[in-house]
Design an enzyme around this catalytic site. Structure first.
Site, PDB file in Angstrom:
ATOM      1  N   CYS A   1       2.139   0.284  -8.437  1.00  0.00           N
ATOM      2  CA  CYS A   1       3.197   0.885  -7.619  1.00  0.00           C
ATOM      3  C   CYS A   1       4.494   1.072  -8.398  1.00  0.00           C
ATOM      4  O   CYS A   1       5.249   1.999  -8.138  1.00  0.00           O
ATOM      5  CB  CYS A   1       3.422   0.080  -6.350  1.00  0.00           C
ATOM      6  SG  CYS A   1       3.595  -1.670  -6.694  1.00  0.00           S
TER       7      CYS A   1
ATOM      8  N   GLY B   1       2.270   2.405   5.300  1.00  0.00           N
ATOM      9  CA  GLY B   1       3.354   1.445   5.579  1.00  0.00           C
ATOM     10  C   GLY B   1       4.133   1.850   6.818  1.00  0.00           C
ATOM     11  O   GLY B   1       4.472   1.014   7.665  1.00  0.00           O
TER      12      GLY B   1
ATOM     13  N   GLU C   1       4.014  10.490  -5.714  1.00  0.00           N
ATOM     14  CA  GLU C   1       3.343   9.404  -6.434  1.00  0.00           C
ATOM     15  C   GLU C   1       1.897   9.819  -6.720  1.00  0.00           C
ATOM     16  O   GLU C   1       1.159  10.186  -5.806  1.00  0.00           O
ATOM     17  CB  GLU C   1       3.352   8.132  -5.576  1.00  0.00           C
ATOM     18  CG  GLU C   1       2.736   6.965  -6.308  1.00  0.00           C
ATOM     19  CD  GLU C   1       2.742   5.676  -5.494  1.00  0.00           C
ATOM     20  OE1 GLU C   1       2.441   5.743  -4.286  1.00  0.00           O
ATOM     21  OE2 GLU C   1       3.010   4.612  -6.069  1.00  0.00           O
TER      22      GLU C   1
ATOM     23  N   GLY D   1       0.836  -1.199   0.000  1.00  0.00           N
ATOM     24  CA  GLY D   1       0.000   0.000   0.000  1.00  0.00           C
ATOM     25  C   GLY D   1       0.867   1.242   0.000  1.00  0.00           C
ATOM     26  O   GLY D   1       2.034   1.206  -0.424  1.00  0.00           O
ATOM     27  N   SER D   2       0.300   2.320   0.502  1.00  0.00           N
ATOM     28  CA  SER D   2       1.003   3.605   0.443  1.00  0.00           C
ATOM     29  C   SER D   2       2.150   3.652   1.462  1.00  0.00           C
ATOM     30  O   SER D   2       2.128   2.963   2.482  1.00  0.00           O
ATOM     31  CB  SER D   2       0.017   4.734   0.729  1.00  0.00           C
ATOM     32  OG  SER D   2      -0.508   4.582   2.024  1.00  0.00           O
ATOM     33  N   THR D   3       3.111   4.504   1.169  1.00  0.00           N
ATOM     34  CA  THR D   3       4.260   4.656   2.070  1.00  0.00           C
ATOM     35  C   THR D   3       3.810   5.187   3.429  1.00  0.00           C
ATOM     36  O   THR D   3       4.305   4.757   4.479  1.00  0.00           O
ATOM     37  CB  THR D   3       5.306   5.585   1.415  1.00  0.00           C
ATOM     38  OG1 THR D   3       5.751   4.937   0.222  1.00  0.00           O
ATOM     39  CG2 THR D   3       6.493   5.837   2.320  1.00  0.00           C
TER      40      THR D   3
END
Ligand code: ADP
Length: 506
Positions: free
Chosen positions: A313, A262, A410, A257-259
């Protein structure tokens, strides 16, 4: 310049006007439940949420929103199945047999799996079918590892004192949290390797796209895995996901998933010393050298960003072209973008579907606005806005610089930013000038140029004259803010195995 409609009108059950299989209709019309301890259950507090068809904005299903109590119930079921159940003591060949059966069953159900994925996520049906096929191949590849996990024996410094060997043992209960962009593949990537090693699993799919995971759970039930080995909870990230990530009964969290999320998962898991693997965001560069085949590079650069509506991603979202070819490559990629047929994913001939949600549509549209405000030029043609659905047309922004927000962040949509470079050293510097490190591609017919660049790119995956390729046998993962740990290949199994050293006195 096309701007998306501010408000998307709702059309009821639009997907029903397409020719989908009877199995898909039957599945979508059923009440949705969670799968815990081998049973289909409602949420403990009765909370629900809805999933939407992104091609129309209309409702598809109502799903249980897991509460803290539901998460605990699922983790306890997985714990009990791990500690007391037969799963980890099964002969490896028996685990392999069941996983192969699951792959066979999925093959029989590939059409409904793909249709459900398209209706829930928006992607073109052809891509959903390819994704189902790739997932089945992956399960077969991984299933084969069940019988090949092994330790080693060591020749000790003093062999007279003891004999020694290592055993590889399952890490325990795995919490898996996945995103909405490639739901069925992500579910398999997270669920199959722990099952191979004898772990048990609690899966939480993304709230936007939980349907194919529910379908998968039905197939897992049909195959006859022991109860509690695989558990599925549906619900929100901030509640069910956060609860799973911080649950003390979890030995390992696997997340894609997204940073941002994360990082919060890594924090939550740290409190319990749960192991973590993170596959996070990216802003992958596509480096086109003057010695490339222009046609191949332009086509490849377009595919690198526009596949799956750019919601990938490792999408090639930054295009760097050597000065002499810059104008021609940008014009060619923009022409390809303009030719892409934008339509509901179930419509025959659809090449790009809607984005997954209104939120994502707004986010991506705002990025396009911000790029233009920061001075980028629009290389693609404006298109009339669609009346319904979360569509954003494929967009190429040229003359961008690494200081612009659209280049730094992103976007996770069909938006390519392009800039020229003079020398190979400059290209490497531009490519690495990002917090992310997931993918990169080089387009060139010169082996020596390619070989000189590969070691200098800070990315977990480097493609040459191609982009976005993955294979079950080759590790996939990121560096820097793109996360840590690898999926795919035999390396993925390490995340789900402990090593036990055994000493036996001579
Ligand atoms: P995106 O921003 O692309 O939606 P996210 O990283 O937010 O991606 O979501 C990926 C997965 O993580 C989804 O299953 C989501 O429900 C889950 N999630 C979101 N927030 C959290 C959180 N705080 N803790 C655990 N899981 C979360």
């Amino acid at each position: 310049m096309q701007r998306v409609a501010e408000e998307t009108p709702i059309a009821e059950g639009e997907w029903q006007s397409y020719d989908v299989s009877a199995r898909t209709k039957e599945f979508l019309s059923k009440n949705k439940r969670m799968y815990i301890d081998g049973a289909w259950v409602e949420g403990a507090d009765g909370e629900t949420f809805r999933s939407f068809d992104p091609a129309t904005g209309s409702d598809i299903s109502c799903l249980p929103a897991a509460s803290k109590q539901d998460v605990s119930r699922a983790v306890s079921a997985a714990r009990c199945a791990f500690e007391k159940g037969p799963w980890r003591d099964y002969l490896p060949a028996e685990r392999e047999r069941l996983l192969m059966q699951l792959a066979d069953l999925m093959e029989q159900h590939r059409q409904p799996i793909a249709e459900i994925e398209t209706i829930d996520n928006g992607k073109p049906l052809a891509e959903a079918l390819a994704s189902a096929d790739g997932t089945i191949a992956y399960i077969r590849y991984m299933a084969g590892w069940s019988t090949k996990v092994s330790g080693m024996s060591s020749t000790l410094s003093d062999p007279n004192c003891a004999q020694a060997y290592t055993r590889r043992e399952p890490v325990g209960v795995v919490g898996a949290i996945i995103p909405w962009n490639l739901p069925i593949s992500m579910a398999a990537w997270k669920v199959i390797p722990p099952l191979v090693t004898g772990c048990t699993v609690v899966l939480k799919p993304a709230e936007q796209t939980s349907l194919s995971a529910i379908y998968l759970a039905e197939l897992i039930e049909e195959v006859g895995f022991p109860k509690g080995v695989f558990n599925l909870i549906t619900g929100m990230g901030s509640t069910a996901g956060a609860e799973l990530a911080s649950h003390p009964g979890i030995n390992k969290i696997a997340f894609t998933g997204s940073t941002l999320v994360g990082k919060s998962i890594a924090h939550a898991a740290a409190g319990n010393l749960s192991r973590v693997s993170l596959e996070l965001g990216g802003k992958s560069p596509v480096i086109v050298l003057e010695d490339c085949n222009l046609e191949v590079a332009a086509r490849g650069a377009a595919d690198a960003i526009f596949y799956n509506q750019g919601q990938v991603c490792c999408a090639g979202s930054r295009l760097y072209v050597q000065r002499g070819l810059y104008d021609r490559v940008v014009a060619e990629v923009a022409a390809i973008a303009d030719s892409i047929k934008l339509a509901p994913g179930l419509e025959p001939g659809c090449q790009m579907g809607p984005l997954v949600s209104a939120e994502q549509q707004n986010r991506v549209s705002n990025y396009i606005e911000s790029g233009l405000e920061e001075g980028a030029s629009l290389a693609t043609q404006p298109r009339p806005a669609k009346q319904t659905g979360y569509f954003v047309s494929p967009t190429v922004l040229s003359d961008t610089s690494n200081e612009m927000k659209v280049v730094k962040e992103e976007i996770f949509g069909p938006v390519l930013v392009a800039a020229p470079f003079e020398s190979i050293d400059e290209a490497i510097e531009l490519a690495n000038d990002t917090p992310y490190g997931l993918g990169a591609s080089i387009w060139s017919d010169s082996l020596s140029n390619v070989h000189s660049i590969i070691p200098k790119l800070r990315a977990g995956n480097v493609w040459v004259n191609t982009h976005n390729l993955v294979d079950p046998s080759l590790p996939f993962g990121g560096m820097k803010a793109s996360g840590y740990g690898r999926e795919l290949g035999s390396e993925q199994l390490d995340a789900y195995l402990e090593t036990k050293s055994v000493w036996i006195a001579s």
